[in-house]
Write a protein that holds these residues in place. Sequence first.
Motif, PDB file in Angstrom:
ATOM      1  N   LEU A 131       0.828  -1.207   0.000  1.00 38.00           N
ATOM      2  CA  LEU A 131       0.000   0.000   0.000  1.00 38.00           C
ATOM      3  C   LEU A 131       0.864   1.260   0.000  1.00 38.00           C
ATOM      4  CD1 LEU A 131      -2.659  -1.203   2.585  1.00 38.00           C
ATOM      5  CD2 LEU A 131      -3.148  -0.583   0.204  1.00 38.00           C
ATOM      6  N   SER A 132       1.918   1.246   0.811  1.00 36.48           N
ATOM      7  CA  SER A 132       2.824   2.395   0.862  1.00 36.48           C
ATOM      8  C   SER A 132       3.554   2.578  -0.465  1.00 36.48           C
ATOM      9  CB  SER A 132       3.837   2.224   1.992  1.00 36.48           C
ATOM     10  OG  SER A 132       3.199   2.167   3.249  1.00 36.48           O
ATOM     11  N   LEU A 133       3.979   1.469  -1.045  1.00 41.52           N
ATOM     12  CA  LEU A 133       4.746   1.533  -2.291  1.00 41.52           C
ATOM     13  C   LEU A 133       3.901   2.079  -3.439  1.00 41.52           C
ATOM     14  CD1 LEU A 133       7.310   1.045  -3.860  1.00 41.52           C
ATOM     15  CD2 LEU A 133       6.717  -1.389  -4.010  1.00 41.52           C
ATOM     16  N   ARG A 134       2.654   1.669  -3.485  1.00 41.91           N
ATOM     17  CA  ARG A 134       1.762   2.200  -4.526  1.00 41.91           C
ATOM     18  C   ARG A 134       1.643   3.716  -4.406  1.00 41.91           C
ATOM     19  NH1 ARG A 134      -4.283   2.549  -4.768  1.00 41.91           N
ATOM     20  NH2 ARG A 134      -4.916   2.389  -6.957  1.00 41.91           N
ATOM     21  N   ALA A 135       1.517   4.219  -3.188  1.00 42.09           N
ATOM     22  CA  ALA A 135       1.441   5.662  -2.966  1.00 42.09           C
ATOM     23  C   ALA A 135       2.788   6.341  -3.256  1.00 42.09           C
ATOM     24  CB  ALA A 135       1.003   5.959  -1.532  1.00 42.09           C
ATOM     25  N   ILE A 136       3.898   5.626  -3.046  1.00 39.28           N
ATOM     26  CA  ILE A 136       5.213   6.166  -3.392  1.00 39.28           C
ATOM     27  C   ILE A 136       5.310   6.386  -4.899  1.00 39.28           C
ATOM     28  CG2 ILE A 136       7.671   5.538  -3.552  1.00 39.28           C
ATOM     29  CD1 ILE A 136       7.336   4.236  -0.749  1.00 39.28           C
ATOM     30  N   LEU A 137       4.786   5.447  -5.673  1.00 38.76           N
ATOM     31  CA  LEU A 137       4.772   5.619  -7.134  1.00 38.76           C
ATOM     32  C   LEU A 137       3.939   6.840  -7.530  1.00 38.76           C
ATOM     33  CD1 LEU A 137       5.944   2.660  -7.063  1.00 38.76           C
ATOM     34  CD2 LEU A 137       4.645   2.256  -9.165  1.00 38.76           C
ATOM     35  N   GLU A 138       2.784   7.015  -6.887  1.00 33.36           N
ATOM     36  CA  GLU A 138       1.932   8.168  -7.199  1.00 33.36           C
ATOM     37  C   GLU A 138       2.621   9.481  -6.849  1.00 33.36           C
ATOM     38  OE1 GLU A 138      -2.337   5.871  -6.317  1.00 33.36           O
ATOM     39  OE2 GLU A 138      -1.499   7.277  -4.861  1.00 33.36           O
ATOM     40  N   THR A 139       3.290   9.502  -5.705  1.00 31.15           N
ATOM     41  CA  THR A 139       3.954  10.727  -5.250  1.00 31.15           C
ATOM     42  C   THR A 139       5.150  11.062  -6.134  1.00 31.15           C
ATOM     43  OG1 THR A 139       3.229  10.188  -3.006  1.00 31.15           O
ATOM     44  CG2 THR A 139       4.932  11.866  -3.215  1.00 31.15           C
ATOM     45  N   THR A 140       5.847  10.042  -6.608  1.00 38.25           N
ATOM     46  CA  THR A 140       6.918  10.249  -7.584  1.00 38.25           C
ATOM     47  C   THR A 140       6.333  10.788  -8.891  1.00 38.25           C
ATOM     48  OG1 THR A 140       8.211   8.450  -6.610  1.00 38.25           O
ATOM     49  CG2 THR A 140       8.794   9.123  -8.852  1.00 38.25           C
ATOM     50  N   GLY A 141       5.172  10.279  -9.268  1.00 36.22           N
ATOM     51  CA  GLY A 141       4.498  10.763 -10.467  1.00 36.22           C
ATOM     52  C   GLY A 141       4.127  12.231 -10.372  1.00 36.22           C
ATOM     53  N   SER A 142       3.737  12.666  -9.174  1.00 37.06           N
ATOM     54  CA  SER A 142       3.391  14.071  -8.970  1.00 37.06           C
ATOM     55  C   SER A 142       4.578  14.974  -9.283  1.00 37.06           C
ATOM     56  CB  SER A 142       2.933  14.271  -7.521  1.00 37.06           C
ATOM     57  OG  SER A 142       2.610  15.619  -7.268  1.00 37.06           O
ATOM     58  N   LEU A 143       5.764  14.571  -8.822  1.00 32.59           N
ATOM     59  CA  LEU A 143       6.970  15.358  -9.070  1.00 32.59           C
ATOM     60  C   LEU A 143       7.371  15.303 -10.547  1.00 32.59           C
ATOM     61  CD1 LEU A 143       8.042  16.533  -6.392  1.00 32.59           C
ATOM     62  CD2 LEU A 143      10.061  15.407  -6.819  1.00 32.59           C
TER      63      LEU A 143
END
Length: 261
Positions: free
Chosen positions: A84-96
Motif C-alpha cells: 500500500l505504501s509503495l503504490r502511494a510512493i509511485l503516485e507521489t513520484t508521479g506528482s513530481l
Amino acid sequence: MKLEDNVIEMLKKNEKDDYINEIKDLTIFFNTNHISKLTPSFRPGNMIGQNCIVLLQTNLYRIKLLCYGYVNGLNMNTPIISTLSLRAILETTGSLAFLLKKYNQYKSGELSQDEFEENIKRLYLGLKDKRNLPEAPDPINVMTLIDAVDHYLKIHYKFREKNFRLSYDDLSERCHPNSFGYLLGHKIDEKFTVNFSDDSTIHSPIEYDLEYFSITIKLYKDIYRELRNKIEENEEIPFKELYHFKNYKWKSGPNKSPFCN
C-alpha cells in the motif's frame, strides 16, 4: 528509518544486501534536503519559484512518511502495508515527474505562465470531493501522474514501453480486495490442502517488491534534484533560508552568484 536486525539477516540470506544500503542512503537524502522553515524576504515578480519550492518540500515529507510505512511493513512482516505504501510512493513520484514535465514545457514556451501556474494549483490544491470546498480546482488524474514518470524514462533512458504504469497496475491489483489481493492469506499445497496464514507466517522477500521500491526511489531522487536545481537556478526565490550565495553557483539568471565571472 531503520531495518530490524531480523530483516537485515533475511535480506542478506537472500543476497539482497544492496537494499540495506539503499535504505540507509535514503535517510541521508531526506535529511540533506529537508528545510525546517521558509521565511519570505521580498516580493518576487511571480510566484513560480516560491510555489514550486513549497510543493517540493511538502512532497518530500509525504514520500518520507510513505517510505517509513514501506520499511515498517518489512520490519513487522506485513507485506500488505509495504505494498500500500509503495503504490502511494509511485503516485507521489508521479506528482513530481508531472511538475518537472510541465516546468520544462513552460520554459520551452509550450505553456504560458498562467497555464503552468494552473498546473501547480491543481497539483497542490486539487480536490475530487468538493463538498466542503466547492471552489477547489480539479486534481490531476493519478494515471496522468504515473504516465509522467514514463515520459521521464523515455526522455532520459529511451524507454518505449510504459514500464512504470505496468508496475503501478501490478501493485494496484494487490492493493484491491480481490484475486491477487488475497494471495497473502493462504497457500495451497500439492494435495490441494488450503493452509491459511496467521501471525506465525513468515513472508518471503518477493512479497515486498524490493526492486520496485529501489527503482522508484532512485527515480524520485533524480527527479527531485533536477527539478529543484532548475527552479533555484531560473526562478526568483524569496525565502531568506535559501537565498544566500554560498549555496548558489549559478552563472546567470535571477540568482546569479557575485562570485561567478
